[in-house]
Design an enzyme around this catalytic site. Structure first.
Site, mmCIF file in Angstrom:
data_model
loop_
_atom_site.group_PDB
_atom_site.id
_atom_site.type_symbol
_atom_site.label_atom_id
_atom_site.label_comp_id
_atom_site.label_asym_id
_atom_site.label_seq_id
_atom_site.Cartn_x
_atom_site.Cartn_y
_atom_site.Cartn_z
ATOM 1 N N VAL A 1 5.994 19.247 -0.890
ATOM 2 C CA VAL A 1 4.983 19.433 0.151
ATOM 3 C C VAL A 1 4.282 18.125 0.522
ATOM 4 O O VAL A 1 4.205 17.757 1.697
ATOM 5 C CB VAL A 1 3.936 20.477 -0.310
ATOM 6 C CG1 VAL A 1 3.102 20.938 0.854
ATOM 7 C CG2 VAL A 1 4.620 21.654 -0.958
ATOM 8 N N GLY B 1 4.831 15.809 -7.683
ATOM 9 C CA GLY B 1 4.147 16.963 -8.253
ATOM 10 C C GLY B 1 2.774 16.599 -8.781
ATOM 11 O O GLY B 1 2.415 15.416 -8.838
ATOM 12 N N ASP C 1 -5.767 25.011 -10.295
ATOM 13 C CA ASP C 1 -4.546 24.263 -10.612
ATOM 14 C C ASP C 1 -4.273 24.109 -12.100
ATOM 15 O O ASP C 1 -3.161 23.737 -12.481
ATOM 16 C CB ASP C 1 -4.605 22.862 -9.979
ATOM 17 C CG ASP C 1 -4.378 22.885 -8.481
ATOM 18 O OD1 ASP C 1 -4.240 23.987 -7.927
ATOM 19 O OD2 ASP C 1 -4.335 21.800 -7.871
ATOM 20 N N HIS D 1 1.378 38.156 25.086
ATOM 21 C CA HIS D 1 2.344 37.290 25.754
ATOM 22 C C HIS D 1 1.606 36.352 26.697
ATOM 23 O O HIS D 1 0.718 36.806 27.416
ATOM 24 C CB HIS D 1 3.345 38.142 26.540
ATOM 25 C CG HIS D 1 4.301 37.339 27.361
ATOM 26 N ND1 HIS D 1 5.385 36.707 26.815
ATOM 27 C CD2 HIS D 1 4.304 37.052 28.690
ATOM 28 C CE1 HIS D 1 6.049 36.064 27.766
ATOM 29 N NE2 HIS D 1 5.412 36.261 28.922
HETATM 30 P P1 NAI Z 1 6.151 19.384 -5.248
HETATM 31 O O1 NAI Z 1 6.416 19.989 -6.565
HETATM 32 O O2 NAI Z 1 5.978 20.213 -4.051
HETATM 33 O O3 NAI Z 1 7.319 18.339 -4.892
HETATM 34 C C1 NAI Z 1 7.706 17.287 -5.739
HETATM 35 C C2 NAI Z 1 9.147 16.958 -5.449
HETATM 36 O O4 NAI Z 1 9.502 15.768 -6.141
HETATM 37 C C3 NAI Z 1 10.114 18.037 -5.921
HETATM 38 O O5 NAI Z 1 10.909 18.463 -4.848
HETATM 39 C C4 NAI Z 1 10.909 17.345 -7.019
HETATM 40 O O6 NAI Z 1 12.254 17.778 -7.082
HETATM 41 C C5 NAI Z 1 10.821 15.885 -6.624
HETATM 42 N N1 NAI Z 1 10.979 14.966 -7.751
HETATM 43 C C6 NAI Z 1 10.293 14.989 -8.917
HETATM 44 N N2 NAI Z 1 10.693 13.968 -9.721
HETATM 45 C C7 NAI Z 1 11.661 13.289 -9.045
HETATM 46 C C8 NAI Z 1 12.442 12.148 -9.352
HETATM 47 N N3 NAI Z 1 12.295 11.490 -10.508
HETATM 48 N N4 NAI Z 1 13.343 11.702 -8.434
HETATM 49 C C9 NAI Z 1 13.472 12.370 -7.261
HETATM 50 N N5 NAI Z 1 12.745 13.446 -6.923
HETATM 51 C C10 NAI Z 1 11.843 13.918 -7.794
HETATM 52 O O7 NAI Z 1 4.880 18.423 -5.493
HETATM 53 P P2 NAI Z 1 4.004 17.592 -4.477
HETATM 54 O O8 NAI Z 1 4.674 17.478 -3.162
HETATM 55 O O9 NAI Z 1 3.621 16.355 -5.194
HETATM 56 O O10 NAI Z 1 2.743 18.516 -4.300
HETATM 57 C C11 NAI Z 1 1.953 18.880 -5.442
HETATM 58 C C12 NAI Z 1 1.247 20.189 -5.212
HETATM 59 O O11 NAI Z 1 0.243 20.068 -4.238
HETATM 60 C C13 NAI Z 1 2.202 21.272 -4.773
HETATM 61 O O12 NAI Z 1 2.248 22.271 -5.747
HETATM 62 C C14 NAI Z 1 1.646 21.789 -3.514
HETATM 63 O O13 NAI Z 1 1.600 23.185 -3.510
HETATM 64 C C15 NAI Z 1 0.258 21.189 -3.395
HETATM 65 N N6 NAI Z 1 0.074 20.794 -2.001
HETATM 66 C C16 NAI Z 1 -0.026 21.757 -1.052
HETATM 67 C C17 NAI Z 1 -0.114 21.442 0.266
HETATM 68 C C18 NAI Z 1 -0.164 22.526 1.273
HETATM 69 O O14 NAI Z 1 -0.369 23.667 0.924
HETATM 70 N N7 NAI Z 1 0.062 22.236 2.543
HETATM 71 C C19 NAI Z 1 -0.141 20.047 0.714
HETATM 72 C C20 NAI Z 1 0.043 19.115 -0.360
HETATM 73 C C21 NAI Z 1 0.128 19.497 -1.651
#
Ligand code: NAI
Length: 463
Positions: free
Chosen positions: A183, A267, A307, A440
């Site tokens: 995200v 993450g 969280d 609409h």
């Molecule tokens: P995320 O868990 O959504 O994405 C992290 C991504 O990094 C994953 O797809 C993972 O496979 C990848 N990854 C991890 N280690 C890696 C590596 N060594 N090499 C390559 N890829 C790797 O976490 P993110 O985006 O940091 O967000 C954290 C949290 O914040 C999420 O749980 C999200 O729900 C929340 N958030 C929500 C938002 C919204 O509701 N619009 C906006 C921003 C964050």
């Protein structure tokens, strides 16, 4: 202030969305509440997360609107991005909301205690600040200490940043590598690409936004390709070096990618270390606090929200959990929060929303023959064609049963999550939704049309 004792009905450790929601609701329910916060009330969401990123995304949308203006017959020219002003705009939004929130906490008669709290017994938090220490005792305690960006051992400084530093970055990077296509990764990739950066996303899994329905991930990948945002899927990070020229990211397959900056978005992890939780016997798993469906930790009268509790790391989940605990303590017996019913929105361009089960989860739950689905293309939706956006709304139902999941991708679709979540959480049948007249021309009409199609009577759609 040394070791004086103050007693409350409810003591809340952490003033982010989970903590302050619990405080606001508990005070409404006539409880005497202490809210302990070491930084600023509002937490990640207001100061470093939801609100500031959406402000940047809005500025990015304005830039795109100017760039695309000629296609609508409007002559305009994007003269440049003043990132300092964009950051100031973002800060103005935060400041305004922060002031409002502080006023609300005061108006509700909540005792706001500034300082770092530590759980020292099952009913007491010891708060340390510049003035000394204070024992704060409560009939109940809520742990709500939140999360922070994971860094997987990467040294965060200068050109290597997490979302926290990226929000304060007052330049448009010429090029950027975004580690993680989740995200945060896709939202920042979207902002920087709109501002003019050359962006490459590195994602270890086979898809961007891998938690979403596969059709959504594929549609986002197609849209990003069109926007010239590069991504490497199934690509694992190895190491990064930085020098005066930029960052040099090495992948595990030996590939090296160069760029001006690296954003680490792999993450978020719980912030619980050193707060005395383990010592008081709070059940923990890899830093997370384990709580049951009533948010209770199983220890004394201690609850946990937000969280730090495994599950979706979303502000609105923590609002709901905070309110839940306050009502639980007031003896109102609130209904537990169903995790799959929590709406999810990703604000990249195009926007993504989802609620309920993905198709894959529905197949796993009911079996492939026991589900029906429809993917309604926005090409059939008048308002979306005016906005020149493509994408779709996908609805999955249990065969002859209610809708179990809705998702969508397209410009401005985030707001459509509202009706979608009512449909899923009220377990509506497609036939019932199809009978409701949708206005609409709106993008919301696409939700109505998807249900018309699923009810066997498609209008602007042929399947
Ligand atoms: P995320 O868990 O959504 O994405 C992290 C991504 O990094 C994953 O797809 C993972 O496979 C990848 N990854 C991890 N280690 C890696 C590596 N060594 N090499 C390559 N890829 C790797 O976490 P993110 O985006 O940091 O967000 C954290 C949290 O914040 C999420 O749980 C999200 O729900 C929340 N958030 C929500 C938002 C919204 O509701 N619009 C906006 C921003 C964050």
């Amino acid at each position: 202030m040394t070791d004086s004792v103050n007693t409350y009905d409810l003591v809340i450790l952490g003033g982010g969305t989970g903590g302050y929601a619990a405080a606001l609701r508990a005070s409404q329910l006539d409880m005497k509440v202490a809210l302990i916060e070491r930084d600023k009330v509002g937490g990640t969401c207001l100061h470093r997360g939801c609100i500031p990123t959406k402000a940047l995304l809005h500025a990015a949308e304005v830039a795109d609107t100017v760039k695309d203006a000629a296609g609508f017959g409007v002559n305009a020219e994007l003269l440049g991005i003043d990132m300092e002003k964009v950051v100031a705009f973002k800060q103005g939004i935060i400041d305004r909301n922060y002031k409002g929130l502080q006023g609300l906490v005061k108006a509700r008669g909540i005792d706001y205690i500034s300082g770092e709290g530590k759980l020292v017994s099952q009913d007491t938090v010891e708060v340390t600040n510049d003035e000394g220490t204070l024992q704060v005792t409560g009939k109940a305690i809520v742990l709500a200490t939140g999360s922070t960006s994971k860094t997987i051992g990467i040294d965060i400084r200068d050109r290597v940043m997490t979302s926290e530093q990226a929000l304060e970055y007052t330049e448009v990077p010429e090029s950027a590598i975004v580690l993680g296509g989740g995200v945060i990764g896709v939202e920042f990739a979207s902002v920087w690409a709109s501002m003019g950066s050359k962006v490459t996303i590195v994602e270890g899994l086979p898809h961007l936004v891998a938690n979403e329905d596969e059709a959504i991930s594929k549609a986002l990948e197609k849209a990003f390709k069109k926007r010239k945002i590069d991504f490497k899927l199934g690509a694992m990070f190895d190491s990064v070096e930085q020098d005066a020229d930029g960052v040099h990211v090495k992948l595990q397959d030996g590939t090296v990618i160069d760029a001006s900056v690296l954003l680490v978005a792999v993450g978020r992890g719980p912030v619980t270390a050193g707060f005395g939780f383990e010592e008081q016997g709070i059940p923990m798993d890899r830093g997370f606090v384990l709580a049951n469906e009533r948010q209770h930790t199983g220890v004394g009268n201690i609850y946990a929200v937000g969280d730090i509790v495994p599950g979706l790391q979303l502000a609105h989940r923590s609002f709901a959990q905070g309110i839940f605990v306050a009502e639980e303590l007031a003896g109102m017996n609130p209904a537990p929060i169903i995790e799959s019913g929590i709406p999810r929105v990703t604000y990249c361009e195009p926007e993504i929303f989802s609620v309920g089960l993905t198709e894959k989860q529905a197949v796993e739950t009911y079996g492939a023959e026991k589900i029906e689905k429809v993917e309604y293309p926005l090409g059939g939706n008048g308002k979306s064609t005016i906005l020149k956006t493509t994408g779709f709304i996908k609805v999955v139902r249990e065969k002859d049963g209610p809708v179990v999941g809705i998702t969508g991708i397209g410009a401005r679709l985030s707001e459509q999550v509202g009706e979608a979540q009512l449909i899923v959480n009220w377990e509506a049948f497609p036939e019932e939704v199809a009978a409701l007249v949708h206005a609409h021309p709106t993008q919301n009409e696409a939700i109505g049309e998807a249900h018309l199609a699923l009810a066997g009577k498609p209008l602007h759609f042929h399947n």
